[in-house]
Design a protein around this motif. Structure first.
Motif, PDB file in Angstrom:
ATOM      1  N   LEU A  78       0.813  -1.213   0.000  1.00  0.00           N
ATOM      2  CA  LEU A  78       0.000   0.000   0.000  1.00  0.00           C
ATOM      3  C   LEU A  78       0.851   1.270   0.000  1.00  0.00           C
ATOM      4  CD1 LEU A  78      -2.908   1.061  -0.014  1.00  0.00           C
ATOM      5  CD2 LEU A  78      -2.887   0.931   2.475  1.00  0.00           C
ATOM      6  N   PRO A  79       1.894   1.391   0.848  1.00  0.00           N
ATOM      7  CA  PRO A  79       2.700   2.617   0.777  1.00  0.00           C
ATOM      8  C   PRO A  79       3.443   2.769  -0.544  1.00  0.00           C
ATOM      9  CG  PRO A  79       3.517   1.185   2.517  1.00  0.00           C
ATOM     10  CD  PRO A  79       2.287   0.552   1.961  1.00  0.00           C
ATOM     11  N   LEU A  80       3.917   1.663  -1.101  1.00  0.00           N
ATOM     12  CA  LEU A  80       4.587   1.736  -2.405  1.00  0.00           C
ATOM     13  C   LEU A  80       3.634   2.247  -3.478  1.00  0.00           C
ATOM     14  CD1 LEU A  80       6.740  -1.505  -2.655  1.00  0.00           C
ATOM     15  CD2 LEU A  80       7.547   0.809  -3.016  1.00  0.00           C
ATOM     16  N   LEU A  81       2.430   1.718  -3.483  1.00  0.00           N
ATOM     17  CA  LEU A  81       1.449   2.114  -4.488  1.00  0.00           C
ATOM     18  C   LEU A  81       1.032   3.571  -4.316  1.00  0.00           C
ATOM     19  CD1 LEU A  81      -0.406   1.309  -6.833  1.00  0.00           C
ATOM     20  CD2 LEU A  81      -2.092   0.634  -5.126  1.00  0.00           C
ATOM     21  N   VAL A  82       0.703   3.971  -3.093  1.00  0.00           N
ATOM     22  CA  VAL A  82       0.268   5.344  -2.846  1.00  0.00           C
ATOM     23  C   VAL A  82       1.391   6.328  -3.165  1.00  0.00           C
ATOM     24  CG1 VAL A  82      -0.477   6.964  -1.047  1.00  0.00           C
ATOM     25  CG2 VAL A  82      -1.485   4.686  -1.168  1.00  0.00           C
ATOM     26  N   LEU A  83       2.604   6.003  -2.747  1.00  0.00           N
ATOM     27  CA  LEU A  83       3.742   6.879  -3.024  1.00  0.00           C
ATOM     28  C   LEU A  83       3.991   7.003  -4.518  1.00  0.00           C
ATOM     29  CD1 LEU A  83       5.900   8.584  -1.633  1.00  0.00           C
ATOM     30  CD2 LEU A  83       7.367   6.582  -1.659  1.00  0.00           C
ATOM     31  N   GLY A  84       3.912   5.901  -5.225  1.00  0.00           N
ATOM     32  CA  GLY A  84       4.093   5.937  -6.672  1.00  0.00           C
ATOM     33  C   GLY A  84       3.015   6.726  -7.375  1.00  0.00           C
ATOM     34  N   VAL A 119      13.378   4.169  -7.421  1.00  0.00           N
ATOM     35  CA  VAL A 119      13.170   3.120  -6.419  1.00  0.00           C
ATOM     36  C   VAL A 119      14.119   1.952  -6.700  1.00  0.00           C
ATOM     37  CG1 VAL A 119      11.486   1.518  -5.420  1.00  0.00           C
ATOM     38  CG2 VAL A 119      10.753   3.765  -6.189  1.00  0.00           C
ATOM     39  N   PRO A 120      14.974   1.622  -5.714  1.00  0.00           N
ATOM     40  CA  PRO A 120      15.852   0.472  -5.918  1.00  0.00           C
ATOM     41  C   PRO A 120      15.040  -0.786  -6.210  1.00  0.00           C
ATOM     42  CG  PRO A 120      16.440   1.673  -3.920  1.00  0.00           C
ATOM     43  CD  PRO A 120      15.169   2.262  -4.429  1.00  0.00           C
ATOM     44  N   ILE A 121      15.570  -1.646  -7.008  1.00  0.00           N
ATOM     45  CA  ILE A 121      14.989  -2.921  -7.443  1.00  0.00           C
ATOM     46  C   ILE A 121      13.854  -2.691  -8.452  1.00  0.00           C
ATOM     47  CG2 ILE A 121      13.849  -5.068  -6.765  1.00  0.00           C
ATOM     48  CD1 ILE A 121      15.312  -4.815  -4.071  1.00  0.00           C
ATOM     49  N   LEU A 122      12.881  -1.851  -8.114  1.00  0.00           N
ATOM     50  CA  LEU A 122      11.751  -1.614  -9.011  1.00  0.00           C
ATOM     51  C   LEU A 122      12.132  -0.758 -10.221  1.00  0.00           C
ATOM     52  CD1 LEU A 122       8.872  -0.979  -6.460  1.00  0.00           C
ATOM     53  CD2 LEU A 122       9.502  -3.103  -7.601  1.00  0.00           C
ATOM     54  N   SER A 123      13.244  -0.051 -10.142  1.00  0.00           N
ATOM     55  CA  SER A 123      13.667   0.795 -11.265  1.00  0.00           C
ATOM     56  C   SER A 123      14.085  -0.041 -12.476  1.00  0.00           C
ATOM     57  CB  SER A 123      14.817   1.708 -10.844  1.00  0.00           C
ATOM     58  OG  SER A 123      15.943   0.943 -10.467  1.00  0.00           O
ATOM     59  N   LEU A 178       3.351  -1.030 -11.653  1.00  0.00           N
ATOM     60  CA  LEU A 178       2.060  -0.537 -11.185  1.00  0.00           C
ATOM     61  C   LEU A 178       1.019  -1.660 -11.152  1.00  0.00           C
ATOM     62  CD1 LEU A 178       0.771   2.084 -10.238  1.00  0.00           C
ATOM     63  CD2 LEU A 178       0.073   2.496 -12.587  1.00  0.00           C
ATOM     64  N   GLY A 179       0.986  -2.488 -12.184  1.00  0.00           N
ATOM     65  CA  GLY A 179       0.048  -3.615 -12.214  1.00  0.00           C
ATOM     66  C   GLY A 179       0.302  -4.606 -11.096  1.00  0.00           C
ATOM     67  N   ILE A 180       1.571  -4.923 -10.854  1.00  0.00           N
ATOM     68  CA  ILE A 180       1.925  -5.853  -9.774  1.00  0.00           C
ATOM     69  C   ILE A 180       1.543  -5.266  -8.425  1.00  0.00           C
ATOM     70  CG2 ILE A 180       3.882  -6.911  -8.577  1.00  0.00           C
ATOM     71  CD1 ILE A 180       5.212  -7.223 -11.353  1.00  0.00           C
ATOM     72  N   LEU A 181       1.847  -3.978  -8.225  1.00  0.00           N
ATOM     73  CA  LEU A 181       1.531  -3.349  -6.944  1.00  0.00           C
ATOM     74  C   LEU A 181       0.026  -3.261  -6.700  1.00  0.00           C
ATOM     75  CD1 LEU A 181       4.174  -0.510  -6.624  1.00  0.00           C
ATOM     76  CD2 LEU A 181       4.021  -2.628  -5.330  1.00  0.00           C
ATOM     77  N   ILE A 182      -0.737  -2.957  -7.729  1.00  0.00           N
ATOM     78  CA  ILE A 182      -2.194  -2.902  -7.566  1.00  0.00           C
ATOM     79  C   ILE A 182      -2.732  -4.284  -7.205  1.00  0.00           C
ATOM     80  CG2 ILE A 182      -4.370  -2.604  -8.821  1.00  0.00           C
ATOM     81  CD1 ILE A 182      -3.019  -0.249 -10.295  1.00  0.00           C
ATOM     82  N   CYS A 184      -1.089  -6.846  -5.774  1.00  0.00           N
ATOM     83  CA  CYS A 184      -0.640  -7.202  -4.425  1.00  0.00           C
ATOM     84  C   CYS A 184      -1.361  -6.379  -3.358  1.00  0.00           C
ATOM     85  CB  CYS A 184       0.864  -7.021  -4.298  1.00  0.00           C
ATOM     86  SG  CYS A 184       1.819  -8.199  -5.252  1.00  0.00           S
ATOM     87  N   CYS A 185      -1.622  -5.125  -3.663  1.00  0.00           N
ATOM     88  CA  CYS A 185      -2.319  -4.256  -2.717  1.00  0.00           C
ATOM     89  C   CYS A 185      -3.752  -4.734  -2.494  1.00  0.00           C
ATOM     90  CB  CYS A 185      -2.291  -2.819  -3.222  1.00  0.00           C
ATOM     91  SG  CYS A 185      -2.885  -1.631  -2.036  1.00  0.00           S
ATOM     92  N   LEU A 186      -4.419  -5.121  -3.557  1.00  0.00           N
ATOM     93  CA  LEU A 186      -5.780  -5.652  -3.414  1.00  0.00           C
ATOM     94  C   LEU A 186      -5.790  -6.939  -2.597  1.00  0.00           C
ATOM     95  CD1 LEU A 186      -7.291  -4.975  -6.949  1.00  0.00           C
ATOM     96  CD2 LEU A 186      -7.931  -3.908  -4.776  1.00  0.00           C
ATOM     97  N   ILE A 187      -4.834  -7.807  -2.862  1.00  0.00           N
ATOM     98  CA  ILE A 187      -4.719  -9.039  -2.079  1.00  0.00           C
ATOM     99  C   ILE A 187      -4.475  -8.713  -0.612  1.00  0.00           C
ATOM    100  CG2 ILE A 187      -3.270 -11.076  -1.684  1.00  0.00           C
ATOM    101  CD1 ILE A 187      -2.906 -11.161  -4.774  1.00  0.00           C
ATOM    102  N   GLU A 188      -3.565  -7.763  -0.385  1.00  0.00           N
ATOM    103  CA  GLU A 188      -3.227  -7.366   0.979  1.00  0.00           C
ATOM    104  C   GLU A 188      -4.437  -6.768   1.708  1.00  0.00           C
ATOM    105  OE1 GLU A 188       0.659  -5.177   2.669  1.00  0.00           O
ATOM    106  OE2 GLU A 188      -0.496  -3.989   1.246  1.00  0.00           O
ATOM    107  N   LEU A 189      -5.162  -5.899   1.043  1.00  0.00           N
ATOM    108  CA  LEU A 189      -6.318  -5.261   1.672  1.00  0.00           C
ATOM    109  C   LEU A 189      -7.438  -6.256   1.941  1.00  0.00           C
ATOM    110  CD1 LEU A 189      -6.448  -1.882  -0.260  1.00  0.00           C
ATOM    111  CD2 LEU A 189      -5.750  -2.254   2.107  1.00  0.00           C
ATOM    112  N   ILE A 190      -7.684  -7.183   1.031  1.00  0.00           N
ATOM    113  CA  ILE A 190      -8.737  -8.176   1.222  1.00  0.00           C
ATOM    114  C   ILE A 190      -8.328  -9.207   2.273  1.00  0.00           C
ATOM    115  CG2 ILE A 190     -10.000 -10.053   0.092  1.00  0.00           C
ATOM    116  CD1 ILE A 190      -9.902  -8.276  -2.478  1.00  0.00           C
TER     117      ILE A 190
END
Length: 189
Positions: free
Chosen positions: A26-32, A43-47, A55-59, A61-67
């Motif tokens: 969630l912080p990665l997605l919101v910050l991005g 961003v290290p590694i993600l660059s 963005l697709g991966i983070l969205i 993972c974020c949905l999985i995390e939130l649910i």
């Protein structure tokens, strides 16, 4: 770089690392999303990954995390994933957010802050056997709030992160006393 600017960056790094100690993606997605598409190149590694794919991966993972954070099995699985990943994400976010402060040192501090907050959450999860639903929503909101503060009001975000660290230390004392009481009661049987 002046001392004032360095302190503001350190406070922003504390704020974003505290957010990573609460949730990971969630912080990665919101910050991005708040920083724009160019942010992913810092961003290290993600660059090394094409930004729309990140963005697709983070969205996802974020949905999985939130649910998953809303039910018991999901909370247990997230606790297992969070402990090893949150210091890494905390360090990555702290490094990505700062400009002039020594990045290795800030990365270590950011990873430590994220790990400390996650360990305290794991302790409370173990004690309560699950997080109440209201607490899960509070964690999501606090995470987004900390990311916003890291960008828009880093001094306030750093102060909130320091308050969270103080609460974590107090909470550790209480968790330790509870554990010792549990241990003593088992030993007396």
């Amino acid at each position: 770089m002046s001392l004032d600017v360095a302190i503001v960056e350190i406070l922003a790094a504390l704020s974003i690392s505290a957010a990573a100690g609460i949730r990971i993606t969630l912080p990665l997605l919101v910050l991005g999303l708040l920083q724009g598409e160019d942010f992913w190149y810092n961003v290290p590694i993600l660059s090394n990954i094409y930004p729309p794919i990140v963005l697709g991966i983070l969205i996802s993972c974020c949905l999985i995390e939130l649910i998953a954070s809303k039910n018991l099995l999901g909370q247990r699985l997230l606790q297992i994933a969070y402990l090893p990943l949150c210091p890494i994400i905390g360090a990555i976010l702290a490094i990505a957010l700062i400009q002039g402060v020594p990045k290795i040192l800030i990365g270590l501090v950011g990873g430590f802050v994220a790990l400390l907050l996650q360990l305290i959450q794991a302790g409370w999860f173990y004690r309560w056997n699950r997080f109440p639903l209201w607490l899960s929503f509070l964690q999501d909101s606090l995470c987004i709030f900390l990311v916003y503060l890291a960008l828009k009001a880093p001094q306030l975000g750093g102060i909130v992160a320091l308050i969270l660290l103080g609460l974590a230390v107090n909470s550790y004392k209480e968790l330790r006393q509870w554990y010792l009481r549990q241990y003593q009661s088992r030993r007396d049987r």
